[in-house]
Design an enzyme around this catalytic site. Structure first.
Site, PDB file in Angstrom:
ATOM      1  N   LYS A   1       0.834  -1.204   0.000  1.00  0.00           N
ATOM      2  CA  LYS A   1       0.000   0.000   0.000  1.00  0.00           C
ATOM      3  C   LYS A   1       0.873   1.261   0.000  1.00  0.00           C
ATOM      4  CE  LYS A   1      -3.553  -2.807   0.148  1.00  0.00           C
ATOM      5  NZ  LYS A   1      -4.405  -3.316   1.208  1.00  0.00           N
TER       6      LYS A   1
HETATM    7  C1  LIG Z   1      -5.277  -4.480   1.573  1.00  0.00           C
HETATM    8  C2  LIG Z   1      -6.750  -4.297   1.743  1.00  0.00           C
HETATM    9  C3  LIG Z   1      -7.431  -4.666   2.903  1.00  0.00           C
HETATM   10  C4  LIG Z   1      -6.775  -5.420   4.021  1.00  0.00           C
HETATM   11  O1  LIG Z   1      -5.646  -4.803   4.484  1.00  0.00           O
HETATM   12  P1  LIG Z   1      -4.697  -5.541   5.551  1.00  0.00           P
HETATM   13  O2  LIG Z   1      -3.987  -4.385   6.191  1.00  0.00           O
HETATM   14  O3  LIG Z   1      -3.793  -6.414   4.735  1.00  0.00           O
HETATM   15  O4  LIG Z   1      -5.543  -6.296   6.473  1.00  0.00           O
HETATM   16  C5  LIG Z   1      -8.769  -4.374   3.013  1.00  0.00           C
HETATM   17  N1  LIG Z   1      -9.423  -3.766   2.013  1.00  0.00           N
HETATM   18  C6  LIG Z   1      -8.815  -3.421   0.864  1.00  0.00           C
HETATM   19  C7  LIG Z   1      -9.599  -2.743  -0.198  1.00  0.00           C
HETATM   20  C8  LIG Z   1      -7.458  -3.702   0.688  1.00  0.00           C
HETATM   21  O5  LIG Z   1      -6.865  -3.412  -0.467  1.00  0.00           O
END
Ligand SMILES: *Cc1c(COP(=O)(O)O)cnc(C)c1O
Length: 384
Positions: A187
């Site tokens: 991210k």
């Molecule tokens: C990555 C993601 C999540 C989950 O994130 P984590 O921190 O890995 O639990 C939830 N929703 C979306 C849209 C994502 O891209």
């Protein structure tokens, strides 16, 4: 292989992590409130609650809004499964609202139609979870006005949208009741695993904090009785969803570079827009009232102008060392959700989008010559 995304770790990040390891605090200590405070200032939210992942944050957000068996949650099919699973953790029923083919986010007109029908059948949602797909903010002002009319709460899944802006404001809690961010390594900024729930509501923030740490309080004002300094009380059934200090210190250090990351992603996305303009592709959405975080750069292969299929293009690019990816397989088509009765064809715009979508490499350290290589390879595969 040029990956589709990767973390960016600097000497400052290493120093920040090292300092925590030598400090004596490893679990939730002083770095966590510091990270919460700094993130809150960046995103203009009153209350920030750091957690162990965005998935944990989505779960706590659902619990803070009292979801349980009998509750109804709607989200978009074009998302990671966690946006829907959080409702299932609470025993709530999940349903989906199709996407807008241009923005690839939850369609406001589809939402409006579904709400009107649900009012008649008595199946209005308690919570709607829109997602800022690829970092492009969804239509929160319109969704807010529907929330006020139909009395549902909004949990914004802003996992992709750290640093994005909507109507002159950072994405945060201006429209949503709760807004959840992810700091997973792919991210915008990372804390290794990690997430954060933002809200303007002090009561919700208090509930989130309690549930994040087993439902336990050490605040005598909240206790039923007080037995001494050792004493704590468990008031609710909570979880161990805390962020640790190593993650929080890394997050603070990464926040220092957020605007550098953001500017670089914007520049690379604009460069893709130029370089790809003449290919048979549908490019990511743009709008004058919002700025994407450019977490993902997703193109759709325009079948009216190309006979190439997404699967063939994907396989050829991977073979050429270009780490393309696909976001997302519509959630309702996952076997777990199909078992609840969802069928192919239920959300045609999300399914049509999925059949053509391809995420190209995009991350701050991507060089222009690597980007040129991606574009050349893509042009070659599309020409076949
Ligand atoms: C990555 C993601 C999540 C989950 O994130 P984590 O921190 O890995 O639990 C939830 N929703 C979306 C849209 C994502 O891209």
């Amino acid at each position: 292989m040029i990956p589709y995304s990767t973390q960016n770790i600097s000497e400052e990040d290493l120093d920040a992590v090292r300092a925590v390891l030598l400090s004596g605090w490893l679990t939730q200590g002083p770095a966590v409130p510091r990270f919460e405070e700094r993130f809150g200032t960046h995103h203009k939210v009153k209350h920030s609650v750091a957690v162990s992942s965005a998935t944990a944050g989505l779960h706590l957000a659902c619990l803070a809004l009292d979801l349980g068996p009998g509750s109804i949650v709607w989200t978009t099919p074009n998302t990671f499964v966690a946006s829907a699973n959080c409702a299932r953790y609470c025993g709530a029923t999940v349903d989906f609202v199709d996407i807008d083919a241009c923005s690839r986010n939850m369609s406001v007109s589809a939402l409006e139609r579904k709400l009107a029908a649900a009012r008649v059948s008595g199946t209005l949602p308690d919570v709607v979870i829109p997602v800022d797909f690829a970092g492009f903010p969804c239509d929160l002002r319109e969704i807010r006005s529907l929330a006020d009319e139909y009395r549902f709460k909004i949990i914004e899944d802003a996992s992709h949208a750290v640093g994005a802006r909507y109507r002159e404001q950072p994405v945060g809690a201006a429209y949503a009741d709760l807004c959840v961010f992810s700091f997973h390594p792919v991210k915008i900024i990372t804390t290794t695993e990690g997430g954060l729930v933002a809200t303007q509501d002090a009561t919700l923030a208090e509930k989130l904090r309690l549930l994040r740490s087993h439902g336990i309080t050490r605040d005598p004002a909240l206790m039923t009785q007080y037995e001494g300094d050792w004493y704590y009380e468990q008031l609710e059934l909570g979880f161990n969803y805390r962020m640790n200090d190593i993650s929080a210190a890394l997050g603070c250090s990464q926040l220092d570079r957020l605007s550098v990351f953001h500017d670089r992603r914007c520049a690379l996305a604009a460069r893709y827009d130029d370089l790809l303009a003449d290919l048979p592709l549908i490019l990511p959405p743009r709008s004058s009232d919002r700025v994407s975080s450019h977490h993902l750069y997703v193109v759709e292969i325009d079948e009216s102008r190309s006979s190439a299929t997404r699967s063939a293009v994907f396989a050829q690019l991977r073979a050429m060392g270009i780490g393309v990816n696909v976001h997302y397989i519509p959630v309702h088509l996952q076997p777990y959700y199909r078992r609840m009765g969802f069928l192919p064809g239920a959300y045609p715009d999300a399914e049509r989008y999925y059949a053509r979508a391809l995420s190209l490499p995009l991350y701050p350290a991507l060089t222009e010559s690597q980007q040129d290589e991606v574009v050349r390879a893509l042009a070659r595969t599309l020409a076949q």
